[in-house]
Design a protein around this motif. Structure first.
Motif, PDB file in Angstrom:
ATOM      1  N   SER A  18       1.401  -1.163  -0.070  1.00 29.91           N
ATOM      2  CA  SER A  18      -0.077   0.023   0.186  1.00 29.91           C
ATOM      3  C   SER A  18       0.916   1.395  -0.020  1.00 29.91           C
ATOM      4  CB  SER A  18      -1.080   0.229   1.373  1.00 29.91           C
ATOM      5  OG  SER A  18       0.370   0.554   1.790  1.00 29.91           O
ATOM      6  N   GLN A  19       1.855   1.026   0.312  1.00 28.88           N
ATOM      7  CA  GLN A  19       2.912   2.135   0.149  1.00 28.88           C
ATOM      8  C   GLN A  19       4.037   2.717  -1.024  1.00 28.88           C
ATOM      9  OE1 GLN A  19       4.905   1.585   4.250  1.00 28.88           O
ATOM     10  NE2 GLN A  19       3.598   3.117   4.616  1.00 28.88           N
ATOM     11  N   TRP A  20       4.755   3.460  -1.995  1.00 25.83           N
ATOM     12  CA  TRP A  20       5.137   3.842  -2.963  1.00 25.83           C
ATOM     13  C   TRP A  20       6.211   4.324  -3.628  1.00 25.83           C
ATOM     14  CZ3 TRP A  20       3.999   5.221  -7.805  1.00 25.83           C
ATOM     15  CH2 TRP A  20       3.539   6.384  -8.721  1.00 25.83           C
ATOM     16  N   LEU A  21       6.472   5.028  -3.837  1.00 23.92           N
ATOM     17  CA  LEU A  21       6.923   6.199  -4.114  1.00 23.92           C
ATOM     18  C   LEU A  21       7.853   6.289  -5.123  1.00 23.92           C
ATOM     19  CD1 LEU A  21       8.298   9.089  -2.186  1.00 23.92           C
ATOM     20  CD2 LEU A  21      10.503   8.571  -2.509  1.00 23.92           C
ATOM     21  N   PRO A  22       6.779   7.893  -6.370  1.00 21.75           N
ATOM     22  CA  PRO A  22       6.871   7.704  -7.126  1.00 21.75           C
ATOM     23  C   PRO A  22       8.274   8.587  -7.510  1.00 21.75           C
ATOM     24  CG  PRO A  22       4.359   8.809  -6.414  1.00 21.75           C
ATOM     25  CD  PRO A  22       5.693   8.062  -5.775  1.00 21.75           C
ATOM     26  N   LEU A  23       8.735   8.377  -9.407  1.00 22.37           N
ATOM     27  CA  LEU A  23       9.863   8.568  -8.997  1.00 22.37           C
ATOM     28  C   LEU A  23      10.591   9.443  -9.539  1.00 22.37           C
ATOM     29  CD1 LEU A  23      12.813   7.535 -10.309  1.00 22.37           C
ATOM     30  CD2 LEU A  23      11.747   7.359 -12.810  1.00 22.37           C
ATOM     31  N   TRP A  24       9.360  10.866 -10.039  1.00 28.55           N
ATOM     32  CA  TRP A  24       9.584  12.336  -9.468  1.00 28.55           C
ATOM     33  C   TRP A  24       9.937  12.777  -8.212  1.00 28.55           C
ATOM     34  CZ3 TRP A  24       7.137  16.340  -6.995  1.00 28.55           C
ATOM     35  CH2 TRP A  24       6.454  15.631  -6.604  1.00 28.55           C
ATOM     36  N   MET A  25       9.053  12.221  -7.336  1.00 26.40           N
ATOM     37  CA  MET A  25       9.532  12.427  -5.418  1.00 26.40           C
ATOM     38  C   MET A  25      10.867  11.851  -5.689  1.00 26.40           C
ATOM     39  SD  MET A  25       6.106  11.831  -3.967  1.00 26.40           S
ATOM     40  CE  MET A  25       7.298  12.764  -2.606  1.00 26.40           C
ATOM     41  N   ALA A  83       5.213  -5.234 -10.338  1.00 28.21           N
ATOM     42  CA  ALA A  83       4.742  -6.308  -9.284  1.00 28.21           C
ATOM     43  C   ALA A  83       4.037  -6.641  -8.323  1.00 28.21           C
ATOM     44  CB  ALA A  83       5.551  -7.489  -9.934  1.00 28.21           C
ATOM     45  N   ASN A  84       4.905  -5.465  -7.232  1.00 32.18           N
ATOM     46  CA  ASN A  84       4.791  -5.850  -6.029  1.00 32.18           C
ATOM     47  C   ASN A  84       3.666  -4.529  -5.445  1.00 32.18           C
ATOM     48  OD1 ASN A  84       4.994  -6.401  -3.390  1.00 32.18           O
ATOM     49  ND2 ASN A  84       5.434  -4.591  -3.129  1.00 32.18           N
ATOM     50  N   LEU A  85       2.655  -3.637  -6.893  1.00 35.00           N
ATOM     51  CA  LEU A  85       2.024  -2.494  -6.716  1.00 35.00           C
ATOM     52  C   LEU A  85       0.890  -2.656  -7.622  1.00 35.00           C
ATOM     53  CD1 LEU A  85       5.132   0.180  -6.178  1.00 35.00           C
ATOM     54  CD2 LEU A  85       3.730  -0.792  -4.154  1.00 35.00           C
ATOM     55  N   PRO A  86       0.485  -3.239  -7.483  1.00 34.71           N
ATOM     56  CA  PRO A  86      -0.668  -4.020  -8.248  1.00 34.71           C
ATOM     57  C   PRO A  86      -1.935  -2.469  -8.849  1.00 34.71           C
ATOM     58  CG  PRO A  86      -1.200  -4.888  -6.164  1.00 34.71           C
ATOM     59  CD  PRO A  86       0.140  -4.072  -6.354  1.00 34.71           C
ATOM     60  N   GLU A  87      -2.305  -1.832  -7.477  1.00 34.19           N
ATOM     61  CA  GLU A  87      -3.068  -0.284  -8.085  1.00 34.19           C
ATOM     62  C   GLU A  87      -2.150   0.539  -8.466  1.00 34.19           C
ATOM     63  OE1 GLU A  87      -4.992   2.835  -4.840  1.00 34.19           O
ATOM     64  OE2 GLU A  87      -5.038   0.720  -4.666  1.00 34.19           O
ATOM     65  N   VAL A  88      -0.847   0.593  -8.702  1.00 32.25           N
ATOM     66  CA  VAL A  88      -0.139   1.590  -9.600  1.00 32.25           C
ATOM     67  C   VAL A  88       0.018   1.203 -10.626  1.00 32.25           C
ATOM     68  CG1 VAL A  88       2.011   2.759  -9.406  1.00 32.25           C
ATOM     69  CG2 VAL A  88       1.434   2.848  -7.363  1.00 32.25           C
ATOM     70  N   ARG A  89       0.304  -0.090 -10.641  1.00 34.59           N
ATOM     71  CA  ARG A  89       0.482  -1.144 -12.433  1.00 34.59           C
ATOM     72  C   ARG A  89      -1.292  -0.560 -12.625  1.00 34.59           C
ATOM     73  NH1 ARG A  89       3.674  -5.215 -15.333  1.00 34.59           N
ATOM     74  NH2 ARG A  89       1.719  -5.596 -16.420  1.00 34.59           N
ATOM     75  N   GLU A  90      -2.282  -0.610 -11.814  1.00 35.73           N
ATOM     76  CA  GLU A  90      -2.874  -0.775 -13.277  1.00 35.73           C
ATOM     77  C   GLU A  90      -3.222   0.496 -13.374  1.00 35.73           C
ATOM     78  OE1 GLU A  90      -8.283  -1.241 -12.962  1.00 35.73           O
ATOM     79  OE2 GLU A  90      -6.517  -2.076 -10.604  1.00 35.73           O
ATOM     80  N   ARG A  91      -2.705   1.897 -12.359  1.00 35.30           N
ATOM     81  CA  ARG A  91      -3.129   2.837 -12.856  1.00 35.30           C
ATOM     82  C   ARG A  91      -2.215   3.888 -14.301  1.00 35.30           C
ATOM     83  NH1 ARG A  91      -2.446   5.103  -7.961  1.00 35.30           N
ATOM     84  NH2 ARG A  91      -0.575   5.356  -8.238  1.00 35.30           N
ATOM     85  N   LEU A  92      -0.084   3.333 -14.509  1.00 32.55           N
ATOM     86  CA  LEU A  92       0.069   3.334 -14.955  1.00 32.55           C
ATOM     87  C   LEU A  92      -0.341   2.465 -16.299  1.00 32.55           C
ATOM     88  CD1 LEU A  92       2.826   5.205 -15.516  1.00 32.55           C
ATOM     89  CD2 LEU A  92       3.970   2.625 -15.299  1.00 32.55           C
ATOM     90  N   CYS A  93      -0.830   1.812 -16.289  1.00 34.37           N
ATOM     91  CA  CYS A  93      -0.918   0.623 -17.684  1.00 34.37           C
ATOM     92  C   CYS A  93      -2.026   1.764 -18.225  1.00 34.37           C
ATOM     93  CB  CYS A  93      -1.268  -0.417 -17.413  1.00 34.37           C
ATOM     94  SG  CYS A  93      -0.118  -1.719 -16.776  1.00 34.37           S
TER      95      CYS A  93
END
Length: 234
Positions: A18-25, A83-93
């Motif tokens: 449920s946690q991540w860090l965007p590349l730009w940040m 692969a560890n961030l399904p919610e982020v993956r769905e949004r990016l895709c």
């Protein structure tokens, strides 16, 4: 930056998806640390031996921090981390698909150097990004970098149809770094001496360590993409 660029991931918590860090940040965090190190931590005597004006040295340091992980803006890196961030993956895709075949041939530091060279960044600065994990990318035969797009282009943009979009992502990150560092075009970036390159490489390794410490620079929730209002407080 558009939504595709803001949706690129840099870091995740492998124990809590449920946690991540965007590349730009992460790039922004590292850039700010680089500037602080060279202005407030590197001794004045060392800064003087660099042979660069103080403002230019700080701007170069900021730029390097802001592009060091541009190699994470590739199909291969995003495929792995998402692969560890399904919610982020769905949004990016919804903006760009992520697929790859040759993962071990394009570590992100090597990709950073390759992309910066493609964007007409001076080779010395590009090599600093390539070495930010402590090891230069070029081997004795000089073919690590040059072979990348020829043999492993799929790692960079997945399918040929997505090449333009991935290149657009690189350009957006690169132009943002230039602007924030006080440069208007890549031709304004200096060609450095070996002494300058070595010192800045060491600083970049250190800045990346600091910016990767989640106690100092915490991850955010996956339903967020970060916001400029986090700075300068972050």
């Amino acid at each position: 930056m558009d939504n595709a660029v803001k949706g690129l991931a840099a870091k995740t918590n492998f124990e809590d998806n449920s946690q991540w860090l965007p590349l730009w940040m992460h790039l922004r965090d590292t850039a700010e640390i680089m500037k602080r190190l060279i202005q407030n931590w590197v001794p004045l005597s060392v800064r003087r031996t660099m042979g660069l004006e103080e403002e230019l040295a700080a701007n170069i340091a900021y730029f390097l921090g802001a592009v060091h992980d541009i190699g994470k803006a590739t199909a291969v890196f995003q495929k792995n981390i998402l692969a560890n961030l399904p919610e982020v993956r769905e949004r990016l895709c919804t903006f760009i698909p992520v697929t790859f075949p040759y993962a071990n041939k394009t570590p992100h530091a090597r990709a950073s150097e390759m992309i910066l060279l493609e964007l007409q960044c001076p080779a010395g600065l590009a090599s600093i990004a390539g070495a930010h994990h402590g090891k230069p990318q070029q081997d004795a035969y000089g073919d690590y970098i040059e072979e990348q797009l020829e043999h492993y282009s799929t790692n960079y943009w997945g399918s040929k149809e997505q090449e333009e979009q991935w290149r657009g992502n690189w350009q957006a990150l690169f132009q943002s770094a230039l602007h924030q560092a006080g440069f208007s075009k890549p031709e304004e970036l200096p060609v450095l001496t070996t002494h300058q390159e070595l010192l800045l490489t060491g600083l970049l390794i250190m800045a990346d360590w600091i910016a990767s410490n989640t106690k100092y620079f915490p991850l955010i929730q996956v339903d967020e993409v970060g916001d400029e209002t986090c700075y300068p407080a972050r």
